[in-house]
Write a protein that holds these residues in place. Structure first.
Motif, PDB file in Angstrom:
ATOM      1  N   GLY A  65       0.797  -1.225   0.000  1.00 20.67           N
ATOM      2  CA  GLY A  65       0.000   0.000   0.000  1.00 20.67           C
ATOM      3  C   GLY A  65       0.828   1.274   0.000  1.00 20.67           C
ATOM      4  O   GLY A  65       0.271   2.373   0.007  1.00 20.67           O
ATOM      5  N   SER A  66       2.148   1.138  -0.016  1.00 25.57           N
ATOM      6  CA  SER A  66       2.998   2.325   0.030  1.00 25.57           C
ATOM      7  C   SER A  66       3.109   2.978  -1.345  1.00 25.57           C
ATOM      8  O   SER A  66       2.958   2.324  -2.373  1.00 25.57           O
ATOM      9  N   LEU A  67       3.344   4.273  -1.313  1.00 30.43           N
ATOM     10  CA  LEU A  67       3.622   4.986  -2.563  1.00 30.43           C
ATOM     11  C   LEU A  67       5.050   4.659  -2.943  1.00 30.43           C
ATOM     12  O   LEU A  67       5.971   4.868  -2.164  1.00 30.43           O
ATOM     13  N   THR A  68       5.220   4.124  -4.124  1.00 28.66           N
ATOM     14  CA  THR A  68       6.565   3.804  -4.588  1.00 28.66           C
ATOM     15  C   THR A  68       6.749   4.389  -5.958  1.00 28.66           C
ATOM     16  O   THR A  68       5.829   4.385  -6.767  1.00 28.66           O
ATOM     17  N   GLY A  69       7.913   4.914  -6.195  1.00 25.75           N
ATOM     18  CA  GLY A  69       8.315   5.417  -7.485  1.00 25.75           C
ATOM     19  C   GLY A  69       7.269   6.143  -8.300  1.00 25.75           C
ATOM     20  O   GLY A  69       6.174   5.646  -8.495  1.00 25.75           O
ATOM     21  N   TYR A  70       7.594   7.305  -8.747  1.00 21.17           N
ATOM     22  CA  TYR A  70       6.795   8.036  -9.712  1.00 21.17           C
ATOM     23  C   TYR A  70       7.729   9.055 -10.336  1.00 21.17           C
ATOM     24  O   TYR A  70       8.355   9.843  -9.617  1.00 21.17           O
ATOM     25  N   ALA A  71       7.838   9.023 -11.652  1.00 21.54           N
ATOM     26  CA  ALA A  71       8.788   9.899 -12.336  1.00 21.54           C
ATOM     27  C   ALA A  71       8.549  11.370 -11.999  1.00 21.54           C
ATOM     28  O   ALA A  71       9.476  12.167 -11.989  1.00 21.54           O
ATOM     29  N   GLY A  72       7.302  11.722 -11.707  1.00 17.48           N
ATOM     30  CA  GLY A  72       6.977  13.104 -11.379  1.00 17.48           C
ATOM     31  C   GLY A  72       7.167  13.449  -9.921  1.00 17.48           C
ATOM     32  O   GLY A  72       6.910  14.572  -9.511  1.00 17.48           O
ATOM     33  N   GLY A  73       7.582  12.477  -9.117  1.00 21.03           N
ATOM     34  CA  GLY A  73       7.764  12.695  -7.689  1.00 21.03           C
ATOM     35  C   GLY A  73       6.572  12.185  -6.894  1.00 21.03           C
ATOM     36  O   GLY A  73       5.427  12.226  -7.364  1.00 21.03           O
ATOM     37  N   LEU A  74       6.847  11.703  -5.700  1.00 19.74           N
ATOM     38  CA  LEU A  74       5.791  11.106  -4.873  1.00 19.74           C
ATOM     39  C   LEU A  74       4.736  12.110  -4.438  1.00 19.74           C
ATOM     40  O   LEU A  74       3.569  11.745  -4.263  1.00 19.74           O
ATOM     41  N   SER A  75       5.097  13.373  -4.304  1.00 18.29           N
ATOM     42  CA  SER A  75       4.085  14.362  -3.909  1.00 18.29           C
ATOM     43  C   SER A  75       3.040  14.532  -5.015  1.00 18.29           C
ATOM     44  O   SER A  75       1.851  14.677  -4.728  1.00 18.29           O
ATOM     45  N   ARG A  76       3.464  14.478  -6.268  1.00 16.05           N
ATOM     46  CA  ARG A  76       2.502  14.556  -7.369  1.00 16.05           C
ATOM     47  C   ARG A  76       1.645  13.295  -7.436  1.00 16.05           C
ATOM     48  O   ARG A  76       0.449  13.357  -7.708  1.00 16.05           O
ATOM     49  N   LYS A  77       2.277  12.155  -7.204  1.00 15.67           N
ATOM     50  CA  LYS A  77       1.527  10.897  -7.202  1.00 15.67           C
ATOM     51  C   LYS A  77       0.449  10.941  -6.123  1.00 15.67           C
ATOM     52  O   LYS A  77      -0.708  10.598  -6.371  1.00 15.67           O
ATOM     53  N   GLN A  78       0.809  11.406  -4.940  1.00 20.62           N
ATOM     54  CA  GLN A  78      -0.158  11.511  -3.850  1.00 20.62           C
ATOM     55  C   GLN A  78      -1.266  12.490  -4.205  1.00 20.62           C
ATOM     56  O   GLN A  78      -2.435  12.228  -3.934  1.00 20.62           O
ATOM     57  N   TRP A  79      -0.917  13.605  -4.829  1.00 19.24           N
ATOM     58  CA  TRP A  79      -1.933  14.585  -5.235  1.00 19.24           C
ATOM     59  C   TRP A  79      -2.934  13.941  -6.198  1.00 19.24           C
ATOM     60  O   TRP A  79      -4.147  14.106  -6.044  1.00 19.24           O
ATOM     61  N   LEU A  80      -2.431  13.215  -7.194  1.00 19.04           N
ATOM     62  CA  LEU A  80      -3.311  12.571  -8.177  1.00 19.04           C
ATOM     63  C   LEU A  80      -4.223  11.540  -7.520  1.00 19.04           C
ATOM     64  O   LEU A  80      -5.421  11.472  -7.817  1.00 19.04           O
ATOM     65  N   LEU A  81      -3.678  10.740  -6.616  1.00 18.03           N
ATOM     66  CA  LEU A  81      -4.498   9.735  -5.926  1.00 18.03           C
ATOM     67  C   LEU A  81      -5.549  10.415  -5.055  1.00 18.03           C
ATOM     68  O   LEU A  81      -6.705   9.973  -5.015  1.00 18.03           O
ATOM     69  N   ASN A  82      -5.183  11.476  -4.362  1.00 14.51           N
ATOM     70  CA  ASN A  82      -6.153  12.224  -3.555  1.00 14.51           C
ATOM     71  C   ASN A  82      -7.229  12.845  -4.447  1.00 14.51           C
ATOM     72  O   ASN A  82      -8.405  12.836  -4.099  1.00 14.51           O
ATOM     73  N   HIS A  83      -6.813  13.381  -5.585  1.00 14.07           N
ATOM     74  CA  HIS A  83      -7.747  14.007  -6.528  1.00 14.07           C
ATOM     75  C   HIS A  83      -8.794  13.001  -7.011  1.00 14.07           C
ATOM     76  O   HIS A  83      -9.956  13.339  -7.195  1.00 14.07           O
ATOM     77  N   GLU A  84      -8.353  11.757  -7.202  1.00 11.94           N
ATOM     78  CA  GLU A  84      -9.245  10.728  -7.714  1.00 11.94           C
ATOM     79  C   GLU A  84     -10.039  10.015  -6.620  1.00 11.94           C
ATOM     80  O   GLU A  84     -10.905   9.197  -6.921  1.00 11.94           O
ATOM     81  N   ASN A  85      -9.744  10.317  -5.389  1.00 12.92           N
ATOM     82  CA  ASN A  85     -10.461   9.678  -4.283  1.00 12.92           C
ATOM     83  C   ASN A  85     -11.885  10.214  -4.263  1.00 12.92           C
ATOM     84  O   ASN A  85     -12.120  11.371  -3.933  1.00 12.92           O
ATOM     85  N   THR A  86     -12.836   9.354  -4.596  1.00 12.06           N
ATOM     86  CA  THR A  86     -14.227   9.790  -4.728  1.00 12.06           C
ATOM     87  C   THR A  86     -14.938   9.914  -3.390  1.00 12.06           C
ATOM     88  O   THR A  86     -16.032  10.459  -3.314  1.00 12.06           O
ATOM     89  N   THR A  87     -14.337   9.411  -2.327  1.00 11.55           N
ATOM     90  CA  THR A  87     -14.967   9.544  -0.992  1.00 11.55           C
ATOM     91  C   THR A  87     -14.279  10.678  -0.267  1.00 11.55           C
ATOM     92  O   THR A  87     -13.340  10.469   0.493  1.00 11.55           O
ATOM     93  N   LYS A  88     -14.724  11.874  -0.505  1.00 11.55           N
ATOM     94  CA  LYS A  88     -14.162  13.050   0.142  1.00 11.55           C
ATOM     95  C   LYS A  88     -14.612  13.109   1.603  1.00 11.55           C
ATOM     96  O   LYS A  88     -15.776  12.905   1.894  1.00 11.55           O
TER      97      LYS A  88
END
Length: 157
Positions: A129-152
């Motif tokens: 369940g950990s965030l691993t590797g993202y060419a754009g950086g883990l902070s961007r990966k986390q932002w995208l996952l949060n953005h797509e989280n439909t249960t606000k």
């Protein structure tokens, strides 16, 4: 090939493509001049990305033309099947592609995805369940996952 730079919540985003399709979407690590006039062949991609960032789009409908090996293209096609708001692991993706031992090759192909956001490599996380590797950086990966989280989460105050 046509190129444009747009602003996004993640930073300046470079889009490259032509009549054969979109070949690259990358969030840059530097400030760039935003393109004044979007090339016609990139207009639909720009519009769909804006709709995604505004929360109105959960799937992209674009002609894509990513350059890569046959294996990389198979991985990228599998990434496109990960539903909006969901994640999978590198191990599960390897199993889905028919070779659990190919986990490193799958991770490498994932990292070489030239179509960030549109081909959702950000939806692949570690088996634990950990965030691993993202060419754009883990902070961007986390932002995208949060953005797509439909249960606000609602605020109590």
């Amino acid at each position: 090939m046509e190129t444009c730079i747009i602003k996004s919540p993640l930073g300046c985003t470079k889009i490259v493509g032509d009549a054969d399709g979109i070949s690259q979407v990358t969030v840059l690590n530097s400030e760039e001049k935003v393109t004044d006039i979007i090339p016609v062949v990139l207009e639909d991609c720009v519009m769909q990305l804006q709709e995604y960032f505004e929360g109105f789009r959960t799937q992209f409908n674009l002609k894509l033309n990513a350059q890569g090996t046959d294996f990389q293209k198979r991985v990228w096609e599998a990434l496109e099947k990960i539903p909006y708001g969901k994640t999978t692991s590198y191990l599960a993706l390897s199993k889905q592609l028919g070779d659990v031992k190919a986990i490193r090759a799958v991770a490498n192909a994932n990292g070489k995805n030239p179509l960030w956001i549109i081909v959702p490599c950000h939806r692949v996380i570690g088996s634990n369940g950990s965030l691993t590797g993202y060419a754009g950086g883990l902070s961007r990966k986390q932002w995208l996952l949060n953005h797509e989280n439909t249960t606000k989460q609602l605020s109590l105050f």
